[in-house]
Scaffold this active site. Structure first.
Site, PDB file in Angstrom:
ATOM      1  CB  SER A  66      -0.637   0.134   1.308  1.00  0.00           C
ATOM      2  OG  SER A  66      -0.355   0.128   2.128  1.00  0.00           O
ATOM      3  CG  ASP A  81      -4.667   5.387   6.765  1.00  0.00           C
ATOM      4  OD1 ASP A  81      -3.525   4.939   6.885  1.00  0.00           O
ATOM      5  OD2 ASP A  81      -5.538   4.579   5.461  1.00  0.00           O
ATOM      6  CG  HIS A 106      -1.387   3.846   4.773  1.00  0.00           C
ATOM      7  ND1 HIS A 106      -2.835   2.966   5.105  1.00  0.00           N
ATOM      8  CD2 HIS A 106      -0.587   2.950   4.048  1.00  0.00           C
ATOM      9  CE1 HIS A 106      -2.797   2.438   4.329  1.00  0.00           C
ATOM     10  NE2 HIS A 106      -1.195   1.554   4.036  1.00  0.00           N
TER      11      HIS A 106
END
Length: 347
Positions: free
Chosen positions: A32, A322, A325
């Site tokens: 991610s 978040d 991240h």
């Protein structure tokens, strides 16, 4: 001049200066930290193709990037004068015409270990390499055999993963801990990394950047879970990241010795991210211990949604978007730092 303006100014200089490098495309593998939307089409709960993700992306679009805006490969591609965003291979909105100058095979939630990808039903690394093989066939059909070989040989390959292997697998699910010590598991992962790079080399890749682990113990989610440490950074996890990075550096040296014509760069971002976290005000941040989205303590993916009233107004003030991240601003700073290393290696 503010720090943000200075970073933007330096980035523009890098775009002009580094476009001289012979890099026709940027090709991305990983998790991610670099996924630009491949998970959108998967049957997984780990997605980010909804607001407020992407609210600072061009057009305010939630592309599937786990960020409020762009991720590092986008900035790196731009700095090399190619294009400002790298499309996801599985995104039906794009074709080989777009992928010829850059493509992302990364999948949020994956890791070196196949068992890590199984946790959230995402794309394992071996499958990312299979998609790359498919891409090569399409590329040859689009630009011809010889031009495709040149693009494959001269492209910059980015690899960024490893965090999920520890935080979503080893420390969360007992199976690997029953069979491996931390050191043994690091060696297991690096054996997979070794095989992956050799597989990529056999397919023609010659210019490769591998990003190690950042201070994963300082992710907001890990701080929240660190009750015994009064929600400070988890030192054990950070120490594991540092020792993994040291072993990765040794592997990279070995690959450069053993594989003719390859150049593998250790794109170690631990120090710059640690510097940002420990001295946030020096980089223009106000908050480093929690994220912008929702309460910023544990939310990511579907828990980070536009119905949550606690999401911050200005992500530029936050290190993290978040609980897992970084914000676009952090991605920009880290990418500018890494591009300096890449330029030195490949110009």
């Amino acid at each position: 001049m503010s720090l943000t303006c200075l970073i933007l100014f330096l980035t523009q200089i890098l775009v002009v200066k580094y476009s001289e490098a012979n890099i026709p495309a940027v090709i991305v593998f990983g998790d991610s930290s670099v996924d630009s939307g491949n998970n959108n089409v998967l049957s997984t709960v780990l997605k980010s193709n909804f607001k407020p993700y992407g609210r600072d992306f061009e057009g305010g679009r939630a592309t599937g990037r786990f960020c409020n805006g762009r991720v590092p490969p986008d900035f790196i591609s731009e700095a090399f004068g190619i294009k400002s965003t790298i499309p996801a291979y599985l995104d039906p909105a794009y074709s080989i015409k777009d992928f010829a100058t850059g493509v992302c095979f990364a999948s949020a939630g994956t890791g070196y270990d196949n068992a890590t990808a199984d946790v959230l039903k995402v794309i394992p690394m071996w499958k990312e390499l299979e998609m790359y093989k498919e891409y090569q066939g399409k590329l040859k059909g689009h630009v011809g055999e010889e031009k495709a070989k040149e693009i494959i040989r001269e492209s910059l390959y980015l690899m960024s993963l490893g965090t999920n292997d520890f935080l979503e697998n080893y420390y969360l699910i007992p199976n690997r801990r029953l069979h491996y010590s931390v050191s043994q598991y690091q060696d297991f992962l690096l054996g997979i990394a070794d095989n992956f790079v050799r597989g990529l080399y056999a397919l023609g890749g010659r210019k490769l950047s591998i990003t190690g682990l950042i201070p994963v113990g300082c992710l907001p989610l890990e701080r929240t879970a660190n009750f015994e440490g009064n929600h400070a950074c988890n030192k054990e996890y950070n120490d594991v990241a540092l020792s993994f990075n040291a072993k990765l550096d040794n592997l990279i040296s070995k690959l450069n010795r053993e594989l003719p014509e390859i150049k593998v760069v250790a794109a170690n971002a631990y120090s710059i991210v640690n510097d940002i976290i420990t001295r946030p005000s020096a980089f223009g941040y106000e908050v480093a211990d929690r994220a912008c989205c929702s309460t910023g303590m544990f939310e990511m993916s579907y828990m980070c949604n536009e119905k949550n009233p606690f999401t911050c107004k200005d992500a530029e003030k936050y290190v993290f978007w978040d609980a897992f991240h970084p914000t676009e601003k952090t991605n920009r700073i880290v990418s500018t730092y890494l591009v300096t290393k890449l330029k030195a290696a490949f110009n």
